[in-house]
Write a protein that holds these residues in place. Sequence first.
Motif, PDB file in Angstrom:
ATOM      1  N   LEU A 260       0.939   2.342  20.571  1.00 55.91           N
ATOM      2  CA  LEU A 260       1.324   3.754  20.477  1.00 55.91           C
ATOM      3  C   LEU A 260       0.113   4.695  20.562  1.00 55.91           C
ATOM      4  CD1 LEU A 260       3.855   5.593  19.929  1.00 55.91           C
ATOM      5  CD2 LEU A 260       3.084   5.704  17.564  1.00 55.91           C
TER       6      LEU A 260
ATOM      7  N   VAL B  93       5.338  -2.081  13.036  1.00 57.83           N
ATOM      8  CA  VAL B  93       4.799  -1.040  12.146  1.00 57.83           C
ATOM      9  C   VAL B  93       4.175  -1.685  10.908  1.00 57.83           C
ATOM     10  CG1 VAL B  93       5.385   1.065  10.883  1.00 57.83           C
ATOM     11  CG2 VAL B  93       6.677   0.484  12.938  1.00 57.83           C
ATOM     12  N   GLY B  94       4.541  -2.919  10.641  1.00 57.16           N
ATOM     13  CA  GLY B  94       4.113  -3.584   9.410  1.00 57.16           C
ATOM     14  C   GLY B  94       2.622  -3.796   9.367  1.00 57.16           C
TER      15      GLY B  94
ATOM     16  N   PHE C  11      -1.159  -2.870   6.848  1.00 52.09           N
ATOM     17  CA  PHE C  11      -1.817  -2.182   5.747  1.00 52.09           C
ATOM     18  C   PHE C  11      -2.272  -0.816   6.258  1.00 52.09           C
ATOM     19  CE2 PHE C  11      -5.216  -1.266   2.845  1.00 52.09           C
ATOM     20  CZ  PHE C  11      -4.722  -1.734   1.637  1.00 52.09           C
ATOM     21  N   PRO C  12      -1.807   0.287   5.686  1.00 50.23           N
ATOM     22  CA  PRO C  12      -2.180   1.590   6.241  1.00 50.23           C
ATOM     23  C   PRO C  12      -3.554   2.061   5.780  1.00 50.23           C
ATOM     24  CG  PRO C  12      -0.695   1.917   4.416  1.00 50.23           C
ATOM     25  CD  PRO C  12      -0.904   0.427   4.531  1.00 50.23           C
ATOM     26  N   ARG C  13      -4.153   2.923   6.570  1.00 56.77           N
ATOM     27  CA  ARG C  13      -5.442   3.500   6.189  1.00 56.77           C
ATOM     28  C   ARG C  13      -5.227   4.508   5.067  1.00 56.77           C
ATOM     29  NH1 ARG C  13      -9.491   7.397   9.291  1.00 56.77           N
ATOM     30  NH2 ARG C  13      -7.599   8.310  10.141  1.00 56.77           N
TER      31      ARG C  13
ATOM     32  N   ALA D  97       1.085  -0.198  14.098  1.00 53.18           N
ATOM     33  CA  ALA D  97       0.158  -0.392  12.964  1.00 53.18           C
ATOM     34  C   ALA D  97      -1.287  -0.445  13.440  1.00 53.18           C
ATOM     35  CB  ALA D  97       0.508  -1.680  12.230  1.00 53.18           C
ATOM     36  N   ASN D  98      -2.150   0.151  12.666  1.00 58.16           N
ATOM     37  CA  ASN D  98      -3.568   0.229  13.036  1.00 58.16           C
ATOM     38  C   ASN D  98      -4.357  -1.018  12.643  1.00 58.16           C
ATOM     39  OD1 ASN D  98      -3.813   2.739  14.291  1.00 58.16           O
ATOM     40  ND2 ASN D  98      -3.444   3.749  12.331  1.00 58.16           N
TER      41      ASN D  98
ATOM     42  N   GLN E  54       6.805   3.821   4.961  1.00 58.92           N
ATOM     43  CA  GLN E  54       7.198   5.210   5.217  1.00 58.92           C
ATOM     44  C   GLN E  54       7.543   5.475   6.688  1.00 58.92           C
ATOM     45  OE1 GLN E  54       4.550   8.343   4.661  1.00 58.92           O
ATOM     46  NE2 GLN E  54       2.831   7.195   5.513  1.00 58.92           N
TER      47      GLN E  54
ATOM     48  N   LEU F 117      12.118  -6.212   9.120  1.00 60.54           N
ATOM     49  CA  LEU F 117      11.248  -7.208   8.480  1.00 60.54           C
ATOM     50  C   LEU F 117      10.271  -6.523   7.542  1.00 60.54           C
ATOM     51  CD1 LEU F 117      10.091 -10.231   8.534  1.00 60.54           C
ATOM     52  CD2 LEU F 117       8.461  -9.364  10.228  1.00 60.54           C
ATOM     53  N   ASP F 118      10.076  -7.108   6.385  1.00 61.20           N
ATOM     54  CA  ASP F 118       8.975  -6.676   5.514  1.00 61.20           C
ATOM     55  C   ASP F 118       8.505  -7.900   4.737  1.00 61.20           C
ATOM     56  OD1 ASP F 118       7.213  -5.010   3.740  1.00 61.20           O
ATOM     57  OD2 ASP F 118       8.200  -3.407   4.832  1.00 61.20           O
TER      58      ASP F 118
ATOM     59  N   GLN G  42       2.589 -13.041  13.631  1.00 60.41           N
ATOM     60  CA  GLN G  42       3.875 -12.513  14.115  1.00 60.41           C
ATOM     61  C   GLN G  42       4.030 -12.706  15.631  1.00 60.41           C
ATOM     62  OE1 GLN G  42       4.448  -8.689  12.223  1.00 60.41           O
ATOM     63  NE2 GLN G  42       4.740  -9.687  10.251  1.00 60.41           N
TER      64      GLN G  42
ATOM     65  N   ASN H 212      -5.124  -6.586   9.093  1.00 58.27           N
ATOM     66  CA  ASN H 212      -4.016  -6.465  10.036  1.00 58.27           C
ATOM     67  C   ASN H 212      -4.034  -7.461  11.197  1.00 58.27           C
ATOM     68  OD1 ASN H 212      -2.463  -4.615   8.676  1.00 58.27           O
ATOM     69  ND2 ASN H 212      -3.669  -2.897   9.373  1.00 58.27           N
TER      70      ASN H 212
ATOM     71  N   SER I 115       0.605   9.863   8.725  1.00 56.58           N
ATOM     72  CA  SER I 115       1.751  10.492   9.397  1.00 56.58           C
ATOM     73  C   SER I 115       2.914   9.508   9.480  1.00 56.58           C
ATOM     74  CB  SER I 115       1.340  10.928  10.801  1.00 56.58           C
ATOM     75  OG  SER I 115       0.920   9.809  11.531  1.00 56.58           O
TER      76      SER I 115
ATOM     77  N   THR J 262       9.134  -3.945  12.126  1.00 52.14           N
ATOM     78  CA  THR J 262       8.408  -4.625  11.041  1.00 52.14           C
ATOM     79  C   THR J 262       7.854  -3.541  10.115  1.00 52.14           C
ATOM     80  OG1 THR J 262       6.215  -4.675  12.076  1.00 52.14           O
ATOM     81  CG2 THR J 262       7.741  -6.440  12.686  1.00 52.14           C
ATOM     82  N   GLY J 263       7.634  -3.905   8.874  1.00 56.34           N
ATOM     83  CA  GLY J 263       7.186  -2.901   7.901  1.00 56.34           C
ATOM     84  C   GLY J 263       8.265  -1.871   7.653  1.00 56.34           C
TER      85      GLY J 263
HETATM   86  N1  LIG Z   1      -0.424   4.382  16.165  1.00 55.57           N
HETATM   87  C1  LIG Z   1      -0.119   5.475  15.500  1.00 55.57           C
HETATM   88  O1  LIG Z   1      -0.004   6.564  16.093  1.00 55.57           O
HETATM   89  C2  LIG Z   1       0.069   5.443  13.999  1.00 55.57           C
HETATM   90  C3  LIG Z   1       0.472   6.597  13.339  1.00 55.57           C
HETATM   91  C4  LIG Z   1       0.701   6.545  11.956  1.00 55.57           C
HETATM   92  C5  LIG Z   1       0.486   5.365  11.255  1.00 55.57           C
HETATM   93  N2  LIG Z   1       0.061   4.264  11.930  1.00 55.57           N
HETATM   94  C6  LIG Z   1      -0.108   2.984  11.239  1.00 55.57           C
HETATM   95  O2  LIG Z   1       1.199   2.421  11.035  1.00 55.57           O
HETATM   96  C7  LIG Z   1       1.153   1.476   9.975  1.00 55.57           C
HETATM   97  C8  LIG Z   1       2.293   1.705   8.979  1.00 55.57           C
HETATM   98  O3  LIG Z   1       2.138   2.944   8.335  1.00 55.57           O
HETATM   99  P1  LIG Z   1       3.091   3.349   7.108  1.00 55.57           P
HETATM  100  O4  LIG Z   1       2.670   4.706   6.716  1.00 55.57           O
HETATM  101  O5  LIG Z   1       4.512   3.069   7.426  1.00 55.57           O
HETATM  102  O6  LIG Z   1       2.574   2.334   6.009  1.00 55.57           O
HETATM  103  P2  LIG Z   1       3.355   1.824   4.700  1.00 55.57           P
HETATM  104  O7  LIG Z   1       2.341   1.181   3.819  1.00 55.57           O
HETATM  105  O8  LIG Z   1       4.217   2.891   4.141  1.00 55.57           O
HETATM  106  O9  LIG Z   1       4.299   0.710   5.304  1.00 55.57           O
HETATM  107  C9  LIG Z   1       3.793  -0.482   5.823  1.00 55.57           C
HETATM  108  C10 LIG Z   1       4.824  -1.524   5.534  1.00 55.57           C
HETATM  109  O10 LIG Z   1       4.375  -2.735   6.163  1.00 55.57           O
HETATM  110  C11 LIG Z   1       4.719  -3.758   5.269  1.00 55.57           C
HETATM  111  N3  LIG Z   1       3.958  -4.955   5.607  1.00 55.57           N
HETATM  112  C12 LIG Z   1       2.713  -5.323   5.193  1.00 55.57           C
HETATM  113  N4  LIG Z   1       2.414  -6.524   5.691  1.00 55.57           N
HETATM  114  C13 LIG Z   1       3.472  -6.913   6.437  1.00 55.57           C
HETATM  115  C14 LIG Z   1       3.763  -8.077   7.189  1.00 55.57           C
HETATM  116  N5  LIG Z   1       2.895  -9.087   7.264  1.00 55.57           N
HETATM  117  N6  LIG Z   1       4.958  -8.148   7.828  1.00 55.57           N
HETATM  118  C15 LIG Z   1       5.858  -7.147   7.745  1.00 55.57           C
HETATM  119  N7  LIG Z   1       5.642  -6.038   7.031  1.00 55.57           N
HETATM  120  C16 LIG Z   1       4.461  -5.921   6.389  1.00 55.57           C
HETATM  121  C17 LIG Z   1       4.431  -3.204   3.883  1.00 55.57           C
HETATM  122  O11 LIG Z   1       5.081  -3.947   2.859  1.00 55.57           O
HETATM  123  C18 LIG Z   1       4.995  -1.810   4.037  1.00 55.57           C
HETATM  124  O12 LIG Z   1       6.372  -1.756   3.698  1.00 55.57           O
HETATM  125  C19 LIG Z   1      -0.233   1.639   9.359  1.00 55.57           C
HETATM  126  O13 LIG Z   1      -1.072   0.631   9.904  1.00 55.57           O
HETATM  127  C20 LIG Z   1      -0.690   3.016   9.859  1.00 55.57           C
HETATM  128  O14 LIG Z   1      -2.084   3.128   9.860  1.00 55.57           O
HETATM  129  C21 LIG Z   1      -0.139   4.278  13.272  1.00 55.57           C
END
Ligand SMILES: NC(=O)c1ccc[n+]([C@@H]2O[C@H](COP(=O)([O-])OP(=O)(O)OC[C@H]3O[C@@H](n4cnc5c(N)ncnc54)[C@H](O)[C@@H]3O)[C@@H](O)[C@H]2O)c1
Length: 334
Positions: free
Chosen positions: A157, A89-90, A92-94, A132-133, A17, A43-44, A114, A107, A240, A12-13
């Motif tokens: 994770l 992964v989908g 809202f990132p910090r 996702a956080n 990135q 999925l996005d 989901q 989130n 990251s 997802t997401g």
């Molecule tokens: N646990 C870890 O170690 C760790 C490490 C890095 C990042 N993260 C977290 O991972 C997540 C993703 O990071 P990123 O840098 O890829 O962010 P990003 O913003 O680049 O990508 C997130 C994607 O999720 C999509 N999205 C939003 N709502 C959605 C939904 N309801 N269904 C499906 N997709 C959806 C967005 O359109 C976007 O494409 C963030 O929450 C970030 O904080 C966690």
Amino acid sequence: MAPQKAIRVLVTGAAGQIGYALCPQIARGAMLGPDTPVILHLLDIPPAAAALEGVRMELVDAALPLLQGVVTGTDPEDVCKGVDIAVMVGGFPRKQGMERKDVMAKNVSIYKSQAAALEKHASKNLKVLVVANPANTNALILKENAPSIPAENITCLTRLDHNRALGQIAEKVGVHVTSVKNVIIWGNHSSTQYPDVNHGTVDGKPIREVVRNDAYLEGEFVSTVQQRGAAIIKARGFSSALSAASSACDHVRDWVLGTPEGTFVSMGVVSDGSYGAPEGVVFSFPVTCKDGKWQIVQGLPLDDASAAKLKTTGDELVEEKALALQCLEEAEKV
Ligand SMILES: NC(=O)c1ccc[n+]([C@@H]2O[C@H](COP(=O)([O-])OP(=O)(O)OC[C@H]3O[C@@H](n4cnc5c(N)ncnc54)[C@H](O)[C@@H]3O)[C@@H](O)[C@H]2O)c1
Ligand SMILES: O=C(O)C[C@H](O)C(=O)O
């Protein structure tokens, strides 16, 4: 030999990135091994549909031998169909200056909805990794809202933090990272996590004996690992991605294919109260994996200072759970 059945992996997401870094790694065998074909389900959300199509096009253009298909879409009900592994992964990132709690409200609602789609449409043996956080609490919300998915199949994770700890010790001592083993990340994927070297080794010798600098191990080492996510955001302007994707592959690979003999890794799993951790939250423990199942490593001695650090991060998770439930209640009222 009969050709191996392709494993369906949901990301997802996927237009984000981490998704961009993760999809090719999965399709090159980093997650399920070099002989296992995969079908990616990506999925996005609708505003990211064009970018998602771009990811699909690039996956086709990469001519990846293990990749047997790519399913893309913006409706979880369609894209979750038949998936064996879900990497969530989908969300809202910090952003710089935001605390992880700021992203909570956005989130947890996503993870609730989901969960329902996965419960209805995924394979019965589904394994879930939430990235996702707030990762631990998103995983908990997913578990609470998908009661037919076994709780042990829902994880989050903390392997990235684990790998960061291995990397810091390797750099400090001047050895290759593969020489360092059995560090532990306890608790939350947040700045309260406790990176613990007390049971770890460098080339089989206790980390403390090799590093010979307790002040570093209790001070700078711990804060560097705890704050590494924020440091990456500061350096890159984005959170990251490369290391998160690589660690997500490590997490699922070890879960599915097993941890090497004598090695444990850190995984966020539903707590059974081991080591005095609060029950009913998703807490990172040292685990070993075999035959597709994880098991918490038991019987490690914990000194008083470590027990206090486990309590701090456990308390934060209990607080996050309450906040998440409150956010969901408020969202339902709207
Ligand atoms: N646990 C870890 O170690 C760790 C490490 C890095 C990042 N993260 C977290 O991972 C997540 C993703 O990071 P990123 O840098 O890829 O962010 P990003 O913003 O680049 O990508 C997130 C994607 O999720 C999509 N999205 C939003 N709502 C959605 C939904 N309801 N269904 C499906 N997709 C959806 C967005 O359109 C976007 O494409 C963030 O929450 C970030 O904080 C966690
Ligand atoms: O801290 C963050 O929000 C980013 C991510 O979880 C990380 O650890 O890199």
